[in-house]
Design an enzyme around this catalytic site. Structure first.
Site, PDB file in Angstrom:
ATOM      1  N   ASN A   7       0.810  -1.098  -0.109  1.00 49.57           N
ATOM      2  CA  ASN A   7      -0.141   0.061  -0.002  1.00 49.57           C
ATOM      3  C   ASN A   7       0.852   1.172   0.161  1.00 49.57           C
ATOM      4  O   ASN A   7       1.561   1.560   0.999  1.00 49.57           O
ATOM      5  CB  ASN A   7      -0.868   0.038   1.141  1.00 49.57           C
ATOM      6  CG  ASN A   7      -1.826   1.118   1.291  1.00 49.57           C
ATOM      7  OD1 ASN A   7      -1.724   1.691   0.433  1.00 49.57           O
ATOM      8  ND2 ASN A   7      -2.497   1.016   2.341  1.00 49.57           N
ATOM      9  N   HIS A 179     -12.586   3.005   0.507  1.00 48.46           N
ATOM     10  CA  HIS A 179     -12.562   1.943   1.752  1.00 48.46           C
ATOM     11  C   HIS A 179     -13.433   0.843   0.957  1.00 48.46           C
ATOM     12  O   HIS A 179     -13.730  -0.143   2.019  1.00 48.46           O
ATOM     13  CB  HIS A 179     -13.436   2.317   2.944  1.00 48.46           C
ATOM     14  CG  HIS A 179     -12.892   3.654   3.467  1.00 48.46           C
ATOM     15  ND1 HIS A 179     -13.726   4.617   4.315  1.00 48.46           N
ATOM     16  CD2 HIS A 179     -11.597   4.133   3.619  1.00 48.46           C
ATOM     17  CE1 HIS A 179     -13.038   5.770   4.681  1.00 48.46           C
ATOM     18  NE2 HIS A 179     -11.712   5.320   4.277  1.00 48.46           N
ATOM     19  N   ARG A 241     -11.590  15.856   8.147  1.00 53.36           N
ATOM     20  CA  ARG A 241     -12.795  16.188   7.132  1.00 53.36           C
ATOM     21  C   ARG A 241     -14.149  16.433   7.569  1.00 53.36           C
ATOM     22  O   ARG A 241     -14.539  15.719   8.389  1.00 53.36           O
ATOM     23  CB  ARG A 241     -12.758  14.852   6.173  1.00 53.36           C
ATOM     24  CG  ARG A 241     -11.443  14.807   5.398  1.00 53.36           C
ATOM     25  CD  ARG A 241     -11.507  13.582   4.502  1.00 53.36           C
ATOM     26  NE  ARG A 241     -10.439  12.451   4.866  1.00 53.36           N
ATOM     27  CZ  ARG A 241     -10.410  11.467   4.300  1.00 53.36           C
ATOM     28  NH1 ARG A 241     -11.315  11.025   3.583  1.00 53.36           N
ATOM     29  NH2 ARG A 241      -9.381  10.577   4.970  1.00 53.36           N
ATOM     30  N   GLU A 384      -7.512  -4.957   5.566  1.00 50.56           N
ATOM     31  CA  GLU A 384      -7.387  -4.687   4.195  1.00 50.56           C
ATOM     32  C   GLU A 384      -6.383  -5.432   3.381  1.00 50.56           C
ATOM     33  O   GLU A 384      -6.524  -5.997   2.199  1.00 50.56           O
ATOM     34  CB  GLU A 384      -7.294  -3.104   4.046  1.00 50.56           C
ATOM     35  CG  GLU A 384      -8.678  -2.368   4.269  1.00 50.56           C
ATOM     36  CD  GLU A 384      -8.479  -0.837   4.544  1.00 50.56           C
ATOM     37  OE1 GLU A 384      -8.119  -0.432   5.593  1.00 50.56           O
ATOM     38  OE2 GLU A 384      -8.774  -0.192   3.647  1.00 50.56           O
TER      39      GLU A 384
END
Ligand code: AMP
Length: 398
Positions: A7, A179, A241, A384
């Site tokens: 990643n 996601h 955010r 993930e």
């Protein structure tokens, strides 16, 4: 089969070497501050952990360092780099072209590059990771797993924005979602868990609450709606955010308060959310302050939970029912307090939290609803990297 999962970010590379199909993590780690003379590389195998601080000017050097650690005489886990048969890469944006995991070809790389306009902070670095891995692991099959792919099942009424439609047709302006590997992973775990107990798993809502936050409605395993959209900004209140906001605020900031468009973007993505509300973006600090009586932090927690509640209500309506909700990621897995605030007074949707079970923590699947709760409440740790390895294994062993 040994699969190296990568990643790659602007100044980081996260890696995990996973043996498939038995899903055993052989080694894992992280490089931070690529581009600095004091970059840090960590390496973990089982309980053994080590790290080095060294000059890592670029991703090529970073990946070569990872390879060296994996092959190290003392602590290494492979004898030859060609033992790694597959490298699985996380790529954030696959646009509308990719609804599945893909083997890397020249065309795939060009598509990822052309999608950089939609994900300028991610796709160029993800592509760099692929190119560097091709140079380092020359014999391995490179595979890309797209964050957006899982949401390609959303119907048009969910992904289209109510703006002139030529903007979608000519410029691909629509919701894509993010996601995806996390929502896919935990929804499949939830399905297996619920069905093993003869429960239904047809109508699920998965709630990923980490640094970034998002929520997905799933019907029979497929995403039908999702809170993040064209970019990773919409929906839930996140660490920095804002999530949902009336666009009029943006124009007021620009036209009345003199902000530039870039400053507004920075404000909404990096200075807002829990940070903007409290001065902290780590949920642990905010919870501690709230416990100590800080009203601002308590309000921010209430706002955060209230936003999640509203999305659960909306998605239960979209699904016309609800079998289970699933909490995951750093906050979802660890914050009993936020889970409690979200699940409070949700009996209208058949959700009833068992506060004792909610307070306990284990590494596997936790069912935290009461025995009578019509819809189940689950906490499922996301993974993930394992999801990327599973998909890379599936596509390369066909
Ligand atoms: P992630 O992006 O999934 O790694 O999640 C990171 C976030 O999880 C951090 O910013 C923390 O706010 C949150 N987090 C981690 N551990 C805890 C905890 N024990 N309690 C509450 N929040 C936590």
């Amino acid at each position: 089969m040994k699969i190296l999962v990568i990643n790659s970010g602007s100044s980081t590379i996260k890696y995990q070497l996973i043996e498939m199909p038995n899903q055993a993590v052989i080694a894992k780690g992280l490089i931070e501050r690529i581009g600095s003379k004091e970059a840090k590389i960590t390496f973990q195998k089982g309980d053994f952990k080590t790290h080095k601080v060294l000059d890592i000017p670029d991703h090529q050097t970073g990946l070569a360092q990872i390879n060296q650690l994996l092959m190290d005489d003392q602590i290494g886990v492979i004898a030859n780099k060609d033992d790694i048969e597959v490298v699985g890469h996380r790529v954030v944006h696959g646009g509308k072209s990719f609804s599945k995991t893909a083997k890397v070809t020249q065309n795939v790389k060009e598509a990822i590059k052309s999608l950089s306009a939609l994900a300028p902070l991610h796709n160029p670095h993800n592509l760099k990771g692929i190119e560097v891995a091709e140079n380092v692991f020359t014999k391995a099959q490179q595979v890309v797993v797209f964050d957006t792919a899982f949401f390609q099942s959303m119907p048009q009424k969910a992904y289209q924005y109510a703006i002139p439609k030529h903007l979608m047709e000519e410029h691909d302006i629509r919701a894509y979602g993010f996601h995806g590997t996390s929502h896919k992973y935990v929804s499949e775990k939830a399905k297996t868990f619920l069905e093993a107990k003869n429960g239904s798993a047809s109508k699920l809502i998965t709630i990923h609450l980490g640094n970034g936050c998002s929520i997905t409605a799933l019907k029979d395993g497929l995403a039908i709606d999702h809170s993040l959209g064209f970019g990773p900004a919409n929906g839930l209140i996140m660490g920095t955010r804002a999530g949902d906001i009336d666009q009029s605020v943006i124009f007021y900031l620009i036209n009345q308060l003199g902000y530039s468009a870039d400053e507004v973007n920075e404000l909404l993505l990096k200075e807002s959310g829990m940070l903007g509300l409290t001065g902290h973006n780590d949920m642990r600090d905010i919870q501690k302050k709230a416990e100590e009586g800080d009203k601002n932090c308590q309000l921010a927690l209430d706002m955060n939970a209230y936003r999640i509640k509203k999305y659960i209500g909306a998605y239960a309506a979209a699904l016309n029912g609800l079998d289970a909700i699933v909490f995951t990621a750093g906050i979802g897995e660890n914050s009993a307090l936020l889970r409690e605030l979200v699940c409070k007074d949700m009996d209208v949707l058949g959700l009833e939290l068992d506060t004792t079970k909610n307070g306990k923590h284990s590494a596997e699947i936790n069912e935290i609803s009461t025995a009578h709760s019509k819809a189940k409440i689950l906490v499922i740790p996301t993974n993930e990297e394992l999801e990327i390895a599973k998909q890379a294994f599936e596509i390369t062993s066909k």
